[in-house]
Design an enzyme around this catalytic site. Structure first.
Site: not given
Length: 229
Positions: A150, A188
């Site tokens: 991701s 993230k």
């Protein structure tokens, strides 16, 4: 013959690769050249590739290799526009001098999800040597092995080792290890919006996840990356 924008982009990529070891993302290129959309960057990248100045490697994010530089960059009259975040390349010494690199052993605290969050990590799996210059001051650091894709547009691939500076706060845009609901850890990009926190992926296949701020605890900030080929 390259256009001014093509020369600026090529020089920006060159400086960032010299500094960070990886090329900048398309978003960083867009901001550096003050373009409105990434489509303009795609056109410039394609033009540079067609003219033989760069090469893109298939099936890898941000995989750009500089093949050659134009003669204009070697001439005294070439002065590209200063781009925020750039710094000039250090002058090359006339004679190569051996330099000792100080290495520090860091614990690898297991695997961190660059995808959907996984269970919180708390056990040391092994140790890894990292350059001392990658670490900041007296702060505590640790390493994690990345699981998932991701964050590939931030240059972080599955299997990479990320170096984390232990801290409990973050600025918008930082890439952090975030603990969600005291049970799940994920890697993230951090964004605070009022009393909400958004954890953003760097891959369009993954959605941004938004939580009340009391549900997210910052465990550390990304300061380095180690990749084995």
């Amino acid at each position: 013959m390259l256009t001014r924008k093509q020369l600026e982009l090529l020089d920006f990529i060159r400086v960032r690769m010299d500094r960070d070891g990886v090329p900048p993302s398309f978003d960083e290129m867009k901001e550096a050249l003050d373009l409105r959309s990434k489509s303009g960057i795609h056109r410039l990248i394609t033009a540079l590739e067609e003219r033989g100045f760069i090469r893109r490697l298939a099936h890898r994010a941000r995989a750009i290799e500089i093949v050659k530089l134009p003669e204009a960059m070697e001439k005294p009259g070439f002065t590209p526009r200063v781009i925020a975040g750039d710094r000039p390349a250090a002058p090359q010494p006339a004679t190569a001098i051996p330099v000792q690199v100080h290495a520090v052993e860091l614990p690898v605290m297991g695997r961190i999800a660059a995808g959907v969050p996984i269970e919180a990590i708390s056990e040391i799996s092994h140790h890894v040597a990292v350059p001392g210059g990658m670490l900041s001051g007296s702060a505590q650091h640790y390493a994690l092995e990345v699981k998932g894709d991701s964050m590939i547009e931030a240059g972080i691939n599955d299997g990479d080792i990320v170096v984390i500076r232990e801290q409990g706060t973050a600025e918008n845009g930082d890439i952090v290890v975030a603990l969600v609901e005291d049970s799940e850890a994920t890697l993230k990009r951090f964004r605070r919006k009022g009393n909400m926190i958004a954890l953003e992926a760097a891959n369009p296949l993954y959605e941004t996840r938004v939580f009340p701020d009391h549900m997210v605890k910052v465990q550390g900030r990304l300061v380095g990356l180690i990749r084995s080929y």
